[in-house]
Design an enzyme around this catalytic site. Structure first.
Site, PDB file in Angstrom:
ATOM      1  N   GLY A  40     -26.722  87.216 -30.836  1.00 46.27           N
ATOM      2  CA  GLY A  40     -28.040  88.123 -30.321  1.00 46.27           C
ATOM      3  C   GLY A  40     -28.216  88.668 -29.430  1.00 46.27           C
ATOM      4  O   GLY A  40     -29.371  88.546 -29.047  1.00 46.27           O
ATOM      5  N   GLY A  41     -27.338  88.931 -28.295  1.00 47.12           N
ATOM      6  CA  GLY A  41     -27.200  89.503 -26.497  1.00 47.12           C
ATOM      7  C   GLY A  41     -27.978  90.689 -27.300  1.00 47.12           C
ATOM      8  O   GLY A  41     -28.172  91.550 -28.506  1.00 47.12           O
ATOM      9  N   ASN A  49     -19.764  94.280 -32.408  1.00 48.70           N
ATOM     10  CA  ASN A  49     -19.458  93.450 -32.507  1.00 48.70           C
ATOM     11  C   ASN A  49     -17.786  93.194 -32.469  1.00 48.70           C
ATOM     12  O   ASN A  49     -17.058  91.454 -32.354  1.00 48.70           O
ATOM     13  CB  ASN A  49     -20.991  92.458 -32.465  1.00 48.70           C
ATOM     14  CG  ASN A  49     -20.600  91.113 -31.645  1.00 48.70           C
ATOM     15  OD1 ASN A  49     -21.774  90.722 -31.205  1.00 48.70           O
ATOM     16  ND2 ASN A  49     -19.512  89.959 -32.227  1.00 48.70           N
ATOM     17  N   ASN A 108     -20.890  84.891 -34.718  1.00 52.31           N
ATOM     18  CA  ASN A 108     -20.767  85.194 -34.533  1.00 52.31           C
ATOM     19  C   ASN A 108     -22.289  84.964 -33.435  1.00 52.31           C
ATOM     20  O   ASN A 108     -23.202  84.678 -32.797  1.00 52.31           O
ATOM     21  CB  ASN A 108     -20.130  86.215 -33.439  1.00 52.31           C
ATOM     22  CG  ASN A 108     -20.422  86.273 -31.390  1.00 52.31           C
ATOM     23  OD1 ASN A 108     -20.739  86.999 -30.683  1.00 52.31           O
ATOM     24  ND2 ASN A 108     -19.934  84.741 -30.856  1.00 52.31           N
ATOM     25  N   ARG A 188     -24.065  99.512 -25.300  1.00 51.94           N
ATOM     26  CA  ARG A 188     -25.848  98.516 -25.739  1.00 51.94           C
ATOM     27  C   ARG A 188     -26.736  98.682 -24.894  1.00 51.94           C
ATOM     28  O   ARG A 188     -27.511  97.936 -25.772  1.00 51.94           O
ATOM     29  CB  ARG A 188     -24.687  97.426 -24.937  1.00 51.94           C
ATOM     30  CG  ARG A 188     -23.255  96.708 -26.277  1.00 51.94           C
ATOM     31  CD  ARG A 188     -23.541  94.721 -25.982  1.00 51.94           C
ATOM     32  NE  ARG A 188     -24.070  94.329 -26.361  1.00 51.94           N
ATOM     33  CZ  ARG A 188     -24.074  92.360 -26.829  1.00 51.94           C
ATOM     34  NH1 ARG A 188     -23.046  92.491 -26.832  1.00 51.94           N
ATOM     35  NH2 ARG A 188     -25.303  92.048 -26.619  1.00 51.94           N
ATOM     36  N   HIS A 269     -17.963  83.081 -24.047  1.00 47.53           N
ATOM     37  CA  HIS A 269     -18.489  82.933 -25.269  1.00 47.53           C
ATOM     38  C   HIS A 269     -17.670  84.389 -26.524  1.00 47.53           C
ATOM     39  O   HIS A 269     -18.522  83.770 -27.643  1.00 47.53           O
ATOM     40  CB  HIS A 269     -19.848  83.786 -25.561  1.00 47.53           C
ATOM     41  CG  HIS A 269     -20.423  83.261 -26.458  1.00 47.53           C
ATOM     42  ND1 HIS A 269     -20.739  81.504 -26.585  1.00 47.53           N
ATOM     43  CD2 HIS A 269     -21.847  83.932 -27.230  1.00 47.53           C
ATOM     44  CE1 HIS A 269     -22.130  82.535 -27.649  1.00 47.53           C
ATOM     45  NE2 HIS A 269     -22.482  83.440 -27.947  1.00 47.53           N
ATOM     46  N   TRP A 270     -16.987  85.130 -25.876  1.00 43.30           N
ATOM     47  CA  TRP A 270     -16.629  85.939 -27.402  1.00 43.30           C
ATOM     48  C   TRP A 270     -15.573  85.701 -27.626  1.00 43.30           C
ATOM     49  O   TRP A 270     -14.735  86.976 -27.696  1.00 43.30           O
ATOM     50  CB  TRP A 270     -17.189  87.558 -25.805  1.00 43.30           C
ATOM     51  CG  TRP A 270     -17.677  88.429 -27.446  1.00 43.30           C
ATOM     52  CD1 TRP A 270     -18.528  88.491 -28.729  1.00 43.30           C
ATOM     53  CD2 TRP A 270     -18.061  89.670 -26.934  1.00 43.30           C
ATOM     54  NE1 TRP A 270     -18.873  89.107 -28.307  1.00 43.30           N
ATOM     55  CE2 TRP A 270     -18.605  90.416 -27.998  1.00 43.30           C
ATOM     56  CE3 TRP A 270     -17.666  90.656 -25.782  1.00 43.30           C
ATOM     57  CZ2 TRP A 270     -19.846  92.129 -28.219  1.00 43.30           C
ATOM     58  CZ3 TRP A 270     -17.999  91.639 -25.760  1.00 43.30           C
ATOM     59  CH2 TRP A 270     -18.650  92.338 -26.566  1.00 43.30           C
TER      60      TRP A 270
END
Length: 291
Positions: A40-41, A49, A108, A188, A269-270
């Site tokens: 959700g970034g 993603n 994710n 992004r 986180h990824w």
């Protein structure tokens, strides 16, 4: 066939899921269906993603990559009183439009929360589930992490900027800042300043008189159904995750009755991006039924 970006050629479709809402999805490959649900970034989207994963998973699966409600080419706006439920309803509606009663879900962060909520509400619709640093795990039991605060503050204060986004991605999202090319941040950022997104940011702090109720609803560790969820689940969590605490993986492993946990060293986180080769192998094996 693959494109010059390394992605396979994908069929793109926008599905009407009712209520004036549409979900965009790209798909490729043949085999058991698997939906890849993105985080959700700011400026996130499905294909961006999972650029390092789609081709590998499409070797044995029908890979479907939607833009979650509120993101990319899908309809903007989220029900802030129950955001995870809103996302799950949208993806369930997409499954209906695809004619799929059941599918694997890979999620994710925000997409992981969407997958988990969908499985809790309708476990018969989910075959197997892979979660990478999912949101909503113990979030009411501690203060937000610096990474989550950075994400939630993106549209507040002086508003969105490329500098704020770059700091979030390079400092909080990944372990190795050099792993993310400038072009990915540029892409992004452009998506994050879409006027429709600025008017209705899809990820923000709950507010208003029912904020506490919303927060509790968004913490899966307070949901009694978690201990009864029959869906086989693989949880992957970066040991250096600065957005969602790695301890969340252990909370899920303790509560879910059929859960494998893999903590990935020197990873943020990824996971699917930072450790793509490992992720692709573990994910493909798990979805094939190999534990």
């Amino acid at each position: 066939m693959t494109t010059t970006t390394g992605l396979p050629k994908m069929q793109e479709t926008t599905y009407d899921i009712g209520g004036g809402r549409k979900i965009f999805a790209a798909e490729t490959g043949e085999g058991p269906p698997v939906l890849l649900l993105h985080g959700g970034g700011p400026g996130a989207s499905g294909v961006s993603n999972y650029t390092r994963n789609i081709a590998a998973l499409a070797e044995n699966h029908r890979v479907i990559v939607p833009d979650l409600p509120g993101y990319g080419r899908s309809t903007k706006g989220i029900d802030g009183t129950d955001p995870f439920g809103f996302l799950a309803d949208g993806i369930r509606g997409l499954l209906d439009q695809l004619g799929l009663h059941k599918a694997h879900l890979v999620g994710n962060s925000y997409g992981g929360a969407c997958a988990l909520r969908l499985a809790l509400d309708t476990p018969d619709r989910v075959d197997r589930m892979v979660l990478m640093g999912p949101g909503g795990i113990g979030t009411t039991r501690a203060l937000p992490t610096p990474g989550l605060n950075s994400l939630l503050n993106y549209y507040s204060g002086d508003g969105p900027s490329r500098l704020k986004l770059e700091k979030f991605i390079r400092h909080y999202l990944v372990f190795n800042a050099a792993d993310v090319p400038d072009a990915a941040i540029d892409e992004r950022y452009r998506a994050s300043i879409d006027p429709d997104v600025i008017a209705a940011p899809p990820l923000r702090r709950p507010s208003g008189p029912n904020a506490l109720r919303t927060l509790v609803k968004m913490d899966f560790t307070r949901d009694r159904r978690l201990r009864r969820l029959p869906v086989p689940t693989l949880v992957l969590w970066g040991a250096r995750d600065k957005v969602n605490r790695p301890s969340g993986g252990h909370l899920l492993a303790e509560r879910l009755p059929d859960c494998d946990l893999y903590v990935v060293a020197n990873t943020g986180h990824w996971v699917q991006f930072e450790r793509a080769e490992l992720f692709n192998r573990l994910c493909a094996d798990f979805l094939a039924g190999h534990r």
